[in-house]
Design a protein around this motif. Structure first.
Motif, PDB file in Angstrom:
ATOM      1  N   ASN A   1       0.800  -1.222   0.000  1.00  0.00           N
ATOM      2  CA  ASN A   1       0.000   0.000   0.000  1.00  0.00           C
ATOM      3  C   ASN A   1       0.832   1.271   0.000  1.00  0.00           C
ATOM      4  O   ASN A   1       0.354   2.322  -0.424  1.00  0.00           O
ATOM      5  CB  ASN A   1      -0.961   0.006   1.195  1.00  0.00           C
ATOM      6  CG  ASN A   1      -2.023  -1.057   1.064  1.00  0.00           C
ATOM      7  OD1 ASN A   1      -2.417  -1.438  -0.033  1.00  0.00           O
ATOM      8  ND2 ASN A   1      -2.504  -1.548   2.195  1.00  0.00           N
ATOM      9  N   THR A   2       2.060   1.182   0.482  1.00  0.00           N
ATOM     10  CA  THR A   2       2.919   2.369   0.565  1.00  0.00           C
ATOM     11  C   THR A   2       4.026   2.371  -0.488  1.00  0.00           C
ATOM     12  O   THR A   2       4.881   3.254  -0.471  1.00  0.00           O
ATOM     13  CB  THR A   2       3.532   2.495   1.971  1.00  0.00           C
ATOM     14  OG1 THR A   2       4.274   1.313   2.264  1.00  0.00           O
ATOM     15  CG2 THR A   2       2.442   2.716   3.021  1.00  0.00           C
ATOM     16  N   ALA A   3       4.007   1.406  -1.384  1.00  0.00           N
ATOM     17  CA  ALA A   3       5.044   1.329  -2.420  1.00  0.00           C
ATOM     18  C   ALA A   3       4.927   2.510  -3.374  1.00  0.00           C
ATOM     19  O   ALA A   3       3.825   2.984  -3.673  1.00  0.00           O
ATOM     20  CB  ALA A   3       4.924   0.018  -3.190  1.00  0.00           C
ATOM     21  N   ASP A   4       6.049   2.948  -3.853  1.00  0.00           N
ATOM     22  CA  ASP A   4       6.078   3.979  -4.885  1.00  0.00           C
ATOM     23  C   ASP A   4       5.335   3.445  -6.108  1.00  0.00           C
ATOM     24  O   ASP A   4       5.560   2.301  -6.512  1.00  0.00           O
ATOM     25  CB  ASP A   4       7.544   4.270  -5.243  1.00  0.00           C
ATOM     26  CG  ASP A   4       7.699   5.426  -6.216  1.00  0.00           C
ATOM     27  OD1 ASP A   4       6.915   5.515  -7.186  1.00  0.00           O
ATOM     28  OD2 ASP A   4       8.621   6.223  -6.007  1.00  0.00           O
TER      29      ASP A   4
ATOM     30  N   GLN B   1       5.056  -0.552  -8.428  1.00  0.00           N
ATOM     31  CA  GLN B   1       3.863  -1.318  -8.075  1.00  0.00           C
ATOM     32  C   GLN B   1       3.937  -2.770  -8.547  1.00  0.00           C
ATOM     33  O   GLN B   1       3.489  -3.674  -7.851  1.00  0.00           O
ATOM     34  CB  GLN B   1       2.600  -0.654  -8.599  1.00  0.00           C
ATOM     35  CG  GLN B   1       1.363  -1.276  -7.977  1.00  0.00           C
ATOM     36  CD  GLN B   1       0.129  -0.445  -8.155  1.00  0.00           C
ATOM     37  OE1 GLN B   1       0.085   0.477  -8.942  1.00  0.00           O
ATOM     38  NE2 GLN B   1      -0.900  -0.792  -7.411  1.00  0.00           N
ATOM     39  N   LYS B   2       4.537  -3.008  -9.712  1.00  0.00           N
ATOM     40  CA  LYS B   2       4.647  -4.397 -10.181  1.00  0.00           C
ATOM     41  C   LYS B   2       5.489  -5.228  -9.213  1.00  0.00           C
ATOM     42  O   LYS B   2       5.156  -6.365  -8.918  1.00  0.00           O
ATOM     43  CB  LYS B   2       5.228  -4.458 -11.589  1.00  0.00           C
ATOM     44  CG  LYS B   2       4.234  -4.096 -12.663  1.00  0.00           C
ATOM     45  CD  LYS B   2       4.814  -4.307 -14.042  1.00  0.00           C
ATOM     46  CE  LYS B   2       3.786  -3.912 -15.092  1.00  0.00           C
ATOM     47  NZ  LYS B   2       4.282  -4.117 -16.440  1.00  0.00           N
ATOM     48  N   THR B   3       6.568  -4.663  -8.717  1.00  0.00           N
ATOM     49  CA  THR B   3       7.413  -5.361  -7.748  1.00  0.00           C
ATOM     50  C   THR B   3       6.641  -5.588  -6.447  1.00  0.00           C
ATOM     51  O   THR B   3       6.709  -6.677  -5.858  1.00  0.00           O
ATOM     52  CB  THR B   3       8.696  -4.549  -7.472  1.00  0.00           C
ATOM     53  OG1 THR B   3       9.375  -4.351  -8.709  1.00  0.00           O
ATOM     54  CG2 THR B   3       9.605  -5.264  -6.489  1.00  0.00           C
ATOM     55  N   ALA B   4       5.891  -4.584  -6.016  1.00  0.00           N
ATOM     56  CA  ALA B   4       5.102  -4.713  -4.787  1.00  0.00           C
ATOM     57  C   ALA B   4       4.037  -5.798  -4.947  1.00  0.00           C
ATOM     58  O   ALA B   4       3.770  -6.557  -4.014  1.00  0.00           O
ATOM     59  CB  ALA B   4       4.463  -3.376  -4.437  1.00  0.00           C
ATOM     60  N   LEU B   5       3.426  -5.896  -6.123  1.00  0.00           N
ATOM     61  CA  LEU B   5       2.428  -6.937  -6.381  1.00  0.00           C
ATOM     62  C   LEU B   5       3.054  -8.328  -6.313  1.00  0.00           C
ATOM     63  O   LEU B   5       2.440  -9.258  -5.800  1.00  0.00           O
ATOM     64  CB  LEU B   5       1.773  -6.741  -7.750  1.00  0.00           C
ATOM     65  CG  LEU B   5       0.629  -5.744  -7.803  1.00  0.00           C
ATOM     66  CD1 LEU B   5       0.242  -5.454  -9.244  1.00  0.00           C
ATOM     67  CD2 LEU B   5      -0.567  -6.237  -7.019  1.00  0.00           C
ATOM     68  N   LYS B   6       4.275  -8.462  -6.819  1.00  0.00           N
ATOM     69  CA  LYS B   6       4.958  -9.760  -6.754  1.00  0.00           C
ATOM     70  C   LYS B   6       5.190 -10.180  -5.305  1.00  0.00           C
ATOM     71  O   LYS B   6       5.021 -11.349  -4.954  1.00  0.00           O
ATOM     72  CB  LYS B   6       6.285  -9.713  -7.521  1.00  0.00           C
ATOM     73  CG  LYS B   6       6.107  -9.728  -9.020  1.00  0.00           C
ATOM     74  CD  LYS B   6       7.445  -9.668  -9.736  1.00  0.00           C
ATOM     75  CE  LYS B   6       7.237  -9.576 -11.234  1.00  0.00           C
ATOM     76  NZ  LYS B   6       8.482  -9.405 -11.972  1.00  0.00           N
TER      77      LYS B   6
ATOM     78  N   PHE C   1      -3.174 -11.183 -11.744  1.00  0.00           N
ATOM     79  CA  PHE C   1      -4.095 -10.284 -11.037  1.00  0.00           C
ATOM     80  C   PHE C   1      -3.489  -8.902 -10.955  1.00  0.00           C
ATOM     81  O   PHE C   1      -2.285  -8.720 -11.153  1.00  0.00           O
ATOM     82  CB  PHE C   1      -4.397 -10.812  -9.624  1.00  0.00           C
ATOM     83  CG  PHE C   1      -3.199 -10.816  -8.709  1.00  0.00           C
ATOM     84  CD1 PHE C   1      -2.914  -9.739  -7.896  1.00  0.00           C
ATOM     85  CD2 PHE C   1      -2.360 -11.920  -8.662  1.00  0.00           C
ATOM     86  CE1 PHE C   1      -1.816  -9.743  -7.059  1.00  0.00           C
ATOM     87  CE2 PHE C   1      -1.255 -11.938  -7.818  1.00  0.00           C
ATOM     88  CZ  PHE C   1      -0.982 -10.849  -7.020  1.00  0.00           C
ATOM     89  N   TRP C   2      -4.349  -7.921 -10.678  1.00  0.00           N
ATOM     90  CA  TRP C   2      -3.900  -6.558 -10.444  1.00  0.00           C
ATOM     91  C   TRP C   2      -4.723  -5.980  -9.310  1.00  0.00           C
ATOM     92  O   TRP C   2      -5.959  -6.049  -9.336  1.00  0.00           O
ATOM     93  CB  TRP C   2      -4.054  -5.695 -11.694  1.00  0.00           C
ATOM     94  CG  TRP C   2      -3.399  -4.365 -11.510  1.00  0.00           C
ATOM     95  CD1 TRP C   2      -3.997  -3.217 -11.086  1.00  0.00           C
ATOM     96  CD2 TRP C   2      -2.021  -4.052 -11.715  1.00  0.00           C
ATOM     97  NE1 TRP C   2      -3.069  -2.196 -11.015  1.00  0.00           N
ATOM     98  CE2 TRP C   2      -1.850  -2.683 -11.404  1.00  0.00           C
ATOM     99  CE3 TRP C   2      -0.915  -4.788 -12.121  1.00  0.00           C
ATOM    100  CZ2 TRP C   2      -0.620  -2.048 -11.494  1.00  0.00           C
ATOM    101  CZ3 TRP C   2       0.304  -4.144 -12.214  1.00  0.00           C
ATOM    102  CH2 TRP C   2       0.450  -2.805 -11.920  1.00  0.00           C
ATOM    103  N   LEU C   3      -4.049  -5.429  -8.319  1.00  0.00           N
ATOM    104  CA  LEU C   3      -4.713  -4.788  -7.191  1.00  0.00           C
ATOM    105  C   LEU C   3      -4.264  -3.345  -7.121  1.00  0.00           C
ATOM    106  O   LEU C   3      -3.071  -3.061  -7.256  1.00  0.00           O
ATOM    107  CB  LEU C   3      -4.327  -5.470  -5.867  1.00  0.00           C
ATOM    108  CG  LEU C   3      -4.943  -6.807  -5.533  1.00  0.00           C
ATOM    109  CD1 LEU C   3      -4.348  -7.914  -6.347  1.00  0.00           C
ATOM    110  CD2 LEU C   3      -4.755  -7.093  -4.067  1.00  0.00           C
ATOM    111  N   GLU C   4      -5.219  -2.471  -6.903  1.00  0.00           N
ATOM    112  CA  GLU C   4      -4.891  -1.076  -6.630  1.00  0.00           C
ATOM    113  C   GLU C   4      -4.763  -0.925  -5.112  1.00  0.00           C
ATOM    114  O   GLU C   4      -5.495  -1.558  -4.361  1.00  0.00           O
ATOM    115  CB  GLU C   4      -6.006  -0.149  -7.138  1.00  0.00           C
ATOM    116  CG  GLU C   4      -6.290  -0.234  -8.627  1.00  0.00           C
ATOM    117  CD  GLU C   4      -5.181   0.320  -9.516  1.00  0.00           C
ATOM    118  OE1 GLU C   4      -4.212   0.921  -8.997  1.00  0.00           O
ATOM    119  OE2 GLU C   4      -5.285   0.136 -10.740  1.00  0.00           O
ATOM    120  N   PRO C   5      -3.850  -0.082  -4.660  1.00  0.00           N
ATOM    121  CA  PRO C   5      -3.770   0.153  -3.224  1.00  0.00           C
ATOM    122  C   PRO C   5      -4.981   1.006  -2.791  1.00  0.00           C
ATOM    123  O   PRO C   5      -5.546   1.714  -3.617  1.00  0.00           O
ATOM    124  CB  PRO C   5      -2.469   0.916  -3.059  1.00  0.00           C
ATOM    125  CG  PRO C   5      -2.120   1.446  -4.402  1.00  0.00           C
ATOM    126  CD  PRO C   5      -2.837   0.638  -5.413  1.00  0.00           C
TER     127      PRO C   5
END
Length: 185
Positions: free
Chosen positions: A38-41, A45-50, A62-66
Motif C-alpha cells: 500500500n505504501t510502495a512507490d 507497483q509491479k514489484t510490490a504486487l509480486k 491479477f492486479w490490485l490497486e492500493p
C-alpha cells in the motif's frame, strides 16, 4: 487424541479465539505485506504486487490497486484476470475462492469472519468463519459487502452498496440491503 489448535478450528469453521498468538503473528505478517504494498512507490507497483503474491494461497494473473488489506492472505485463492480497485478488504479467516475475470470496484468488503449470537461467547472473543466463493466473470459494485458463507454464481453482478447475505445465482443482477434479485441476465 490431541486437541485442535485455534488455527485448525478456524480453518474447520469451528469457534476459535482469534487472539491466539499464532493467529496474531500470521495477521501481523499479512498486515506487514499489505502495508508494504500500500505504501510502495507507484513506479514500483509491479514489484510490490509480486511480493504480495507470496501472501496468497494461490493466484494467477491479477492486479490490485492500493489500498488492499486482508487478515491472513493464505486463504485467498485468485483466478486469472482478477482486478480490485482502491480500498478493497478481504477478511479471510476461511477460504475466499475467486474465479477468473472477476472485477471488484472501490471499497468492496469480503468477510468470512463472524461472531456468535451468544453475548457471553462474544465477550470471550470467540469468532467463526465461513468460506466465500465468487464464480467466474463476476462484477462486484462499489462499496458492496459480501458476508460469510456466500456463494456468488458465474457472471453475476452485485450492485453498488449491496449487502450480500445469501447465495447469488449465476447470470443475475442483485442490489440493495439486503441484496435482492433485480433481474436475470
Amino acid at each position: 487424541m490431541s486437541e485442535l489448535s485455534e488455527k485448525q478450528k478456524m480453518l474447520a469453521g469451528e469457534e476459535y479465539f482469534p487472539s491466539n498468538k499464532v493467529l496474531q503473528q500470521e495477521r501481523f505478517l499479512a498486515k506487514t505485506r499489505c502495508h508494504a504494498f500500500n505504501t510502495a512507490d507507484p513506479k514500483n507497483q509491479k514489484t510490490a504486487l509480486k511480493a504480495l503474491r507470496s501472501l496468497f494461497g494461490s493466484a494467477s494473473y491479477f492486479w490490485l490497486e492500493p489500498s488492499f488489506n486482508c487478515d491472513y492472505g493464505y486463504n485467498i485463492h485468485l483466478g486469472k484476470n482478477f482486478y480490485t480497485n482502491y480500498g478493497v478488504v478481504i477478511l479471510d479467516a476461511a477460504p475466499v475462492c475467486i474465479g477468473d475475470d472477476v472485477l471488484l470496484a472501490p471499497h468492496v468488503l469480503i468477510s468470512t469472519a463472524t461472531h456468535p449470537l451468544d453475548p457471553l461467547k462474544r465477550k470471550k472473543g470467540i469468532e467463526t468463519a465461513h468460506p466465500i466463493t465468487i464464480g467466474n466473470g463476476v462484477w462486484v459494485g462499489m462499496g458492496a459487502k459480501i458476508l460469510p458463507g456466500v456463494t456468488i454464481g458465474d457472471n453475476a453482478i452485485i450492485g453498488a452498496g449491496a449487502v450480500v447475505n445469501k447465495d447469488v445465482l449465476a447470470n443475475t443482477v442483485v442490489a440493495g440491503v439486503p441484496a435482492k434479485l433485480i433481474k436475470h441476465i
